[in-house]
Design a protein around this motif. Structure first.
Motif, mmCIF file in Angstrom:
data_model
loop_
_atom_site.group_PDB
_atom_site.id
_atom_site.type_symbol
_atom_site.label_atom_id
_atom_site.label_comp_id
_atom_site.label_asym_id
_atom_site.label_seq_id
_atom_site.Cartn_x
_atom_site.Cartn_y
_atom_site.Cartn_z
ATOM 1 N N LYS A 147 -63.227 -4.271 46.613
ATOM 2 C CA LYS A 147 -62.382 -3.119 46.280
ATOM 3 C C LYS A 147 -61.078 -3.250 47.063
ATOM 4 O O LYS A 147 -61.088 -3.338 48.283
ATOM 5 C CB LYS A 147 -63.096 -1.826 46.658
ATOM 6 N N ILE A 148 -59.971 -3.297 46.343
ATOM 7 C CA ILE A 148 -58.659 -3.317 46.988
ATOM 8 C C ILE A 148 -58.122 -1.889 47.046
ATOM 9 O O ILE A 148 -57.584 -1.460 48.042
ATOM 10 C CB ILE A 148 -57.682 -4.227 46.218
ATOM 11 N N SER A 149 -58.277 -1.168 45.956
ATOM 12 C CA SER A 149 -57.870 0.232 45.859
ATOM 13 C C SER A 149 -58.724 0.851 44.754
ATOM 14 O O SER A 149 -59.481 0.151 44.090
ATOM 15 C CB SER A 149 -56.379 0.340 45.536
ATOM 16 N N GLY A 206 -64.061 -4.172 41.841
ATOM 17 C CA GLY A 206 -65.075 -4.770 40.998
ATOM 18 C C GLY A 206 -66.284 -5.169 41.821
ATOM 19 O O GLY A 206 -66.236 -5.195 43.053
ATOM 20 N N LYS A 207 -67.361 -5.462 41.129
ATOM 21 C CA LYS A 207 -68.587 -5.930 41.757
ATOM 22 C C LYS A 207 -69.051 -7.157 41.006
ATOM 23 O O LYS A 207 -68.959 -7.214 39.782
ATOM 24 C CB LYS A 207 -69.678 -4.860 41.710
ATOM 25 N N GLY A 208 -69.563 -8.112 41.738
ATOM 26 C CA GLY A 208 -70.076 -9.327 41.121
ATOM 27 C C GLY A 208 -69.726 -10.544 41.942
ATOM 28 O O GLY A 208 -68.871 -10.490 42.826
ATOM 29 N N ARG A 209 -70.392 -11.613 41.659
ATOM 30 C CA ARG A 209 -70.172 -12.876 42.356
ATOM 31 C C ARG A 209 -69.239 -13.747 41.532
ATOM 32 O O ARG A 209 -69.244 -13.717 40.309
ATOM 33 C CB ARG A 209 -71.506 -13.582 42.570
ATOM 34 N N LYS A 227 -54.309 -15.755 50.374
ATOM 35 C CA LYS A 227 -54.591 -14.770 51.418
ATOM 36 C C LYS A 227 -56.079 -14.459 51.488
ATOM 37 O O LYS A 227 -56.723 -14.238 50.462
ATOM 38 C CB LYS A 227 -53.831 -13.463 51.164
ATOM 39 N N GLU A 228 -56.604 -14.414 52.691
ATOM 40 C CA GLU A 228 -58.000 -14.029 52.898
ATOM 41 C C GLU A 228 -58.171 -12.534 52.617
ATOM 42 O O GLU A 228 -59.117 -12.114 51.982
ATOM 43 C CB GLU A 228 -58.412 -14.333 54.344
ATOM 44 N N ASN A 229 -57.221 -11.722 53.097
ATOM 45 C CA ASN A 229 -57.275 -10.280 52.911
ATOM 46 C C ASN A 229 -56.158 -9.874 51.943
ATOM 47 O O ASN A 229 -55.021 -9.688 52.346
ATOM 48 C CB ASN A 229 -57.119 -9.556 54.244
ATOM 49 N N VAL A 230 -56.486 -9.719 50.661
ATOM 50 C CA VAL A 230 -55.467 -9.425 49.659
ATOM 51 C C VAL A 230 -54.936 -8.002 49.748
ATOM 52 O O VAL A 230 -53.952 -7.675 49.096
ATOM 53 C CB VAL A 230 -55.971 -9.723 48.228
ATOM 54 N N ARG A 231 -55.551 -7.172 50.566
ATOM 55 C CA ARG A 231 -55.005 -5.824 50.782
ATOM 56 C C ARG A 231 -53.653 -5.906 51.496
ATOM 57 O O ARG A 231 -52.863 -4.980 51.458
ATOM 58 C CB ARG A 231 -55.984 -4.985 51.599
ATOM 59 N N GLU A 232 -53.401 -7.031 52.168
ATOM 60 C CA GLU A 232 -52.143 -7.236 52.898
ATOM 61 C C GLU A 232 -51.130 -8.045 52.094
ATOM 62 O O GLU A 232 -50.089 -8.412 52.598
ATOM 63 C CB GLU A 232 -52.447 -7.940 54.216
ATOM 64 N N GLY A 233 -51.446 -8.357 50.878
ATOM 65 C CA GLY A 233 -50.564 -9.154 50.029
ATOM 66 C C GLY A 233 -51.321 -10.323 49.432
ATOM 67 O O GLY A 233 -52.412 -10.658 49.873
ATOM 68 N N LEU A 234 -50.718 -10.950 48.438
ATOM 69 C CA LEU A 234 -51.404 -12.031 47.730
ATOM 70 C C LEU A 234 -51.091 -13.424 48.266
ATOM 71 O O LEU A 234 -51.838 -14.350 48.047
ATOM 72 C CB LEU A 234 -51.073 -11.976 46.240
#
Length: 150
Positions: free
Chosen positions: A64-66, A71-74, A112-119
């Motif tokens: 979940k980004i926002s 989404g959920k799933g592998r 990016k590992e953490n896409v909440r901080e940008g792509l």
């Protein structure tokens, strides 16, 4: 009382969205399914991921980004075992994938590992095929060139 008006550009963009996807699909989503060959491949991957990992495959979970971007799933990133595994790769969403539907949702690989901080740097794989079910995206690059993508 505030005045409300819609710009011609806004109306043009909304019209484009509804020409590409019906309102029902935007609100409720759409279910997609694997082809027979994709079903066989995902069964092998989920049954013995370690043998695929030795060939450069990776897996992760949708996050979940926002509120509207979740989404959920592998997800699996691997050489294209359905075609040219030397020159191409695949991104595969598992059977149980569920993504919040929307008008224009795109699939990206990001550095990016953490896409909440940008792509960061991205590879755009195009529009999401569906909000529910298994789906596959072709990447015209070998798996060894995708190491920096998370």
């Amino acid at each position: 009382m505030p005045k409300f008006s819609l710009s011609p550009q806004f109306l043009k963009e909304v019209w484009k969205i509804f020409r590409r996807r019906p309102l029902k699909e935007i609100i409720f989503g759409t279910t997609v399914q694997f082809t027979q060959r994709e079903k066989e491949l995902i069964k092998k991957i989920e049954g013995d991921f370690l043998s695929f990992r030795s060939k450069g495959a990776r897996r992760g979970e949708l996050i979940k980004i926002s509120l509207p971007h979740q989404g959920k799933g592998r997800v699996y990133l691997l050489p294209n075992f359905l075609g040219n595994s030397i020159k191409e790769s695949l991104l595969i969403f598992s059977y149980d994938t569920k993504i919040v539907p929307g008008p224009d949702l795109y699939v990206y690989l990001s550095t990016k590992e953490n896409v909440r901080e940008g792509l960061g740097d991205i590879i755009n794989l195009g529009l999401l095929k569906g909000s529910k079910g298994g789906q596959t995206y072709l990447i015209p690059q070998p798996i060894k060139e995708l190491k920096r993508y998370k």
